[in-house]
Design an enzyme around this catalytic site. Structure first.
Site, PDB file in Angstrom:
ATOM      1  N   GLU A  35     -13.937  -0.431   2.868  1.00 24.97           N
ATOM      2  CA  GLU A  35     -14.579   0.085   1.669  1.00 24.97           C
ATOM      3  C   GLU A  35     -14.028  -0.754   0.518  1.00 24.97           C
ATOM      4  O   GLU A  35     -12.807  -0.877   0.373  1.00 24.97           O
ATOM      5  CB  GLU A  35     -14.192   1.557   1.493  1.00 24.97           C
ATOM      6  CG  GLU A  35     -14.961   2.214   0.400  1.00 24.97           C
ATOM      7  CD  GLU A  35     -14.550   3.673   0.200  1.00 24.97           C
ATOM      8  OE1 GLU A  35     -13.891   4.256   1.075  1.00 24.97           O
ATOM      9  OE2 GLU A  35     -14.886   4.196  -0.865  1.00 24.97           O
ATOM     10  N   ARG A 261      -3.061   4.054  13.240  1.00 24.24           N
ATOM     11  CA  ARG A 261      -2.884   3.234  12.038  1.00 24.24           C
ATOM     12  C   ARG A 261      -1.518   2.566  12.072  1.00 24.24           C
ATOM     13  O   ARG A 261      -0.593   3.087  12.679  1.00 24.24           O
ATOM     14  CB  ARG A 261      -2.876   4.127  10.780  1.00 24.24           C
ATOM     15  CG  ARG A 261      -4.062   4.917  10.505  1.00 24.24           C
ATOM     16  CD  ARG A 261      -3.796   5.820   9.306  1.00 24.24           C
ATOM     17  NE  ARG A 261      -3.895   5.080   8.053  1.00 24.24           N
ATOM     18  CZ  ARG A 261      -5.043   4.819   7.453  1.00 24.24           C
ATOM     19  NH1 ARG A 261      -6.174   5.212   7.962  1.00 24.24           N
ATOM     20  NH2 ARG A 261      -5.060   4.160   6.320  1.00 24.24           N
ATOM     21  N   LYS A 271      -4.847   2.648  -0.025  1.00 21.93           N
ATOM     22  CA  LYS A 271      -5.360   1.923  -1.187  1.00 21.93           C
ATOM     23  C   LYS A 271      -5.269   2.762  -2.457  1.00 21.93           C
ATOM     24  O   LYS A 271      -5.006   2.241  -3.535  1.00 21.93           O
ATOM     25  CB  LYS A 271      -6.813   1.516  -0.937  1.00 21.93           C
ATOM     26  CG  LYS A 271      -6.930   0.273  -0.088  1.00 21.93           C
ATOM     27  CD  LYS A 271      -8.386  -0.111   0.112  1.00 21.93           C
ATOM     28  CE  LYS A 271      -8.978   0.700   1.235  1.00 21.93           C
ATOM     29  NZ  LYS A 271     -10.378   0.417   1.501  1.00 21.93           N
TER      30      LYS A 271
HETATM   31  P1  ATP Z   1      -6.812   3.351   2.985  1.00 22.96           P
HETATM   32  O1  ATP Z   1      -6.458   4.757   3.281  1.00 22.96           O
HETATM   33  O2  ATP Z   1      -5.665   2.441   2.869  1.00 22.96           O
HETATM   34  O3  ATP Z   1      -7.743   3.227   1.834  1.00 22.96           O
HETATM   35  P2  ATP Z   1      -9.023   3.184   4.665  1.00 22.96           P
HETATM   36  O4  ATP Z   1      -9.026   3.505   6.112  1.00 22.96           O
HETATM   37  O5  ATP Z   1      -9.670   4.128   3.758  1.00 22.96           O
HETATM   38  O6  ATP Z   1      -7.569   2.846   4.266  1.00 22.96           O
HETATM   39  P3  ATP Z   1     -11.041   1.249   4.823  1.00 22.96           P
HETATM   40  O7  ATP Z   1     -11.437   0.240   3.825  1.00 22.96           O
HETATM   41  O8  ATP Z   1     -11.971   2.349   5.072  1.00 22.96           O
HETATM   42  O9  ATP Z   1      -9.648   1.778   4.400  1.00 22.96           O
HETATM   43  O10 ATP Z   1     -10.619   0.548   6.186  1.00 22.96           O
HETATM   44  C1  ATP Z   1     -11.279  -0.495   6.818  1.00 22.96           C
HETATM   45  C2  ATP Z   1     -10.820  -0.542   8.244  1.00 22.96           C
HETATM   46  O11 ATP Z   1      -9.426  -0.755   8.299  1.00 22.96           O
HETATM   47  C3  ATP Z   1     -11.083   0.758   8.955  1.00 22.96           C
HETATM   48  O12 ATP Z   1     -11.619   0.495  10.220  1.00 22.96           O
HETATM   49  C4  ATP Z   1      -9.739   1.406   9.020  1.00 22.96           C
HETATM   50  O13 ATP Z   1      -9.638   2.249  10.118  1.00 22.96           O
HETATM   51  C5  ATP Z   1      -8.808   0.205   9.105  1.00 22.96           C
HETATM   52  N1  ATP Z   1      -7.487   0.544   8.578  1.00 22.96           N
HETATM   53  C6  ATP Z   1      -7.200   1.024   7.363  1.00 22.96           C
HETATM   54  N2  ATP Z   1      -5.881   1.285   7.231  1.00 22.96           N
HETATM   55  C7  ATP Z   1      -5.320   0.930   8.410  1.00 22.96           C
HETATM   56  C8  ATP Z   1      -3.984   0.956   8.920  1.00 22.96           C
HETATM   57  N3  ATP Z   1      -2.955   1.396   8.186  1.00 22.96           N
HETATM   58  N4  ATP Z   1      -3.778   0.525  10.173  1.00 22.96           N
HETATM   59  C9  ATP Z   1      -4.801   0.069  10.924  1.00 22.96           C
HETATM   60  N5  ATP Z   1      -6.074   0.031  10.513  1.00 22.96           N
HETATM   61  C10 ATP Z   1      -6.345   0.450   9.273  1.00 22.96           C
HETATM   62 MG    MG Z   2     -11.569   4.745   3.593  1.00 20.81          MG
END
Ligand code: ATP
Ligand code: MG
Length: 551
Positions: A35, A261, A271
């Site tokens: 995102e 994760r 983020k």
């Molecule tokens: P955040 O909570 O940091 O914003 P998010 O999952 O909302 O993370 P996205 O932009 O939706 O962030 O993530 C893109 C991809 O990266 C998704 O497939 C998500 O599962 C993966 N991802 C995000 N954070 C991690 C992590 N800490 N370890 C492994 N994969 C991750």
């Molecule tokens: Mg997200």
């Protein structure tokens, strides 16, 4: 089928191997779906290496798709930085960049299809009422009074939502599933909401935006994704993922597979929280070298290869765990030990005058750029009467453990001669201002002829030829291993996570350092030239030894 074994296997690769062997799929198609609401962090690097790594190893494809359904939180700067980071990590997406927003028309059509099938309805419950109707983990929910509105009326209401006929929050489109389901996500989840927001890709075309769970599965299916890999918190959402695809006219049904994760000690991995560190000015932007962002680690001097190696070492499992910082640092240390040129830099200088060395002489000594990589070449080191050494490398008196310069004793200057400290000069406060030494001219590249043993070696820089630079020393950003659990993360920030050394003296060859070029400052650590500043600024990547165990 040829065995593919480029990386350590994991349960996801086992599933893929089975799907290829059984003929369920003939190739793999994965995607990385960020995102664009922040910069990518090292957790994302894990997901990038997983998804793009599968494409590389199985000769499959991998898309970069912006999951852009939250226009208020997203920004084109994030869209750009994410592309840059993926490329920098060494990966290339298949074809054009994808955007969920490219599918807004199709998504609208599928929502209409669900309404037509009696599987979605426009609901006017207020958010408070909706919460009350939803029930709890132990109690079933109640049906919304709008659940039985006719298909015709729902179609008209949804069209009116799209046309801007309702206010934000006045109504939503919900899937009609099961208010008694033990999976909360199946209790008539919202699939569309009203937002009068400008979108970075679609402008003002839409005032209704699809929810993540509805968008994600359809985007995957439209792109022909075979394995949709996501993190464990989406485990329950898989029911909804499958429900949507089972109930619309689409032939592709990717398999969602969840993995744990990455959590890393002494830092944050969300983020939203990273954004507040930036906004509250605890750090100097998303690419501050203390940030766990890809841009921050890059600026800190982590080569992309070290992050790929890290993600290989942590592996892919379903176990939640917290990875030690030492593990990440071991990867960068091993990488830079191989790749970084050696150089000498004095961070806390004290003056040395070699009294028996001609005052106007400049001798060009040569030094290898790497102790066991001849191909990395040599550099010239000007040697002069007045030098700088580290203040810490001299003591008036010391025991045998101190293998550096001691008054009345000898030490070797790295790549140069053996010197002996003869006397010192101090200021009124007792600080040592100059160490007067003598040198043995017969010790360049060889031991003293009379068999004297000189154990210690210290680094030095010519005072007249050395260059000044700023060196930034970094420490962990937080004082506690898991700052995410702190009530207010601001209270656990390490106040000395950045120390700026203004008066470091560097050997002259470092004036030619390119931005982002890494060096081992001998005996000190790994450093890289800052990629932002036009002045000569070096960021400390990591020390030479693991210091975490003692913390
Ligand atoms: P955040 O909570 O940091 O914003 P998010 O999952 O909302 O993370 P996205 O932009 O939706 O962030 O993530 C893109 C991809 O990266 C998704 O497939 C998500 O599962 C993966 N991802 C995000 N954070 C991690 C992590 N800490 N370890 C492994 N994969 C991750
Ligand atoms: Mg997200």
């Amino acid at each position: 089928m040829a065995e593919i074994e480029h990386r350590p296997s994991n349960f996801i690769r086992t599933i893929i191997d089975k799907d290829l062997a059984s003929g369920k799929h003939t190739s793999t198609y994965t995607r990385f779906p960020p995102e664009p609401n922040g910069y990518l962090h090292i957790g994302h690097a894990k997901s990038i290496c997983l998804n793009f790594g599968i494409a590389q190893d199985y000769q499959g494809k991998c898309n970069l798709r912006f999951d852009d359904t939250n226009p208020e939180k997203e920004d084109i700067d994030f869209v750009n930085s994410i592309q840059e980071d993926v490329k920098w990590l060494g990966f290339q997406w298949d074809g054009d960049i994808q955007y969920s927003s490219n599918y807004f028309d199709k998504l609208y059509g599928y929502a209409v299809e669900l309404i037509t099938k009696g599987l979605a309805y426009v609901c006017f419950l207020t958010p408070e009422q909706a919460r009350e109707y939803r029930g709890t983990l132990t109690e079933p929910g109640k049906n919304s009074p709008y659940r039985d509105t006719s298909v015709e009326e729902n179609l008209a209401l949804f069209a009116k939502m799209k046309e801007g006929g309702f206010k934000e929050g006045e109504c939503v489109l919900r899937a009609k599933i099961d208010m008694a389901s033990s999976f909360m996500v199946l209790r008539d989840p919202i699939i569309y909401r009203i937002r009068f927001a400008h979108h970075h890709q679609t402008g003002d075309k839409w005032c209704i935006y699809p929810m993540y769970d509805f968008t994600h599965c359809i985007s995957d299916a439209l792109e022909g994704i075979t394995h949709s890999l996501c993190t464990l918190e989406f485990q329950d959402n898989r029911r909804l993922y499958d429900w949507v695809l089972d109930n619309i006219s689409i032939d592709c049904h990717p398999q969602q597979i969840e993995f744990s994760r990455l959590n890393l000690e002494y830092t944050l991995m969300s983020k939203r929280k990273l954004q507040s560190l930036v906004e509250d000015k605890h750090v100097d932007g998303w690419d501050d070298p203390r940030m766990p962002t890809i841009a921050g680690l890059r600026r800190r001097g982590y080569p992309a290869s070290s992050l790929r190696e890290f993600s290989k070492r942590i592996g892919i499992t379903k176990q939640e765990n917290m990875v030690e910082m030492g593990m990440l640092e071991a990867c960068v240390r091993e990488d830079l030990n191989e790749s970084a040129g050696r150089a000498m830099a004095v961070l806390n200088p004290v003056k040395v005058v070699i009294e028996n060395y001609p005052a106007d002489q400049v001798e060009m000594l040569t030094a290898a750029n790497h102790p066991n990589k001849e191909e990395m070449g040599h550099r010239e080191l000007p040697f002069t009467q007045t030098l700088f050494i580290e203040a810490d490398d001299f003591k008036v008196e010391a025991n045998k453990q101190f293998k550096r310069l001691v008054l009345g004793k000898e030490v070797r200057l790295r790549n140069a001669y053996v010197i002996k400290a003869e006397r010192i000069e101090q200021d009124e406060q007792g600080n040592i201002t100059t160490i007067f030494c003598s040198y043995d001219p017969e010790t360049l590249g060889k031991n003293p002829a009379d068999g004297r043993k000189v154990k210690g070696v210290i680094h030095w820089v010519s005072a007249s030829h050395g260059i000044n630079a700023e060196v930034r020393l970094y420490d962990r950003l937080f004082n506690v291993p898991n700052p995410a659990t702190a009530e207010d993360y601001a209270t656990v920030i390490n106040p000395s996570s950045l120390v700026i050394v203004k008066n470091a003296v560097l050997e002259p060859s470092l004036a030619l350092a390119a931005k982002e070029q890494s060096y081992q400052f001998e005996r000190t650590g790994y450093f890289c030239r800052d990629n932002k500043s036009d002045e000569l600024v070096f960021n400390q990547t990591v020390g030479l030894r693991d210091t975490w165990e003692n913390n």
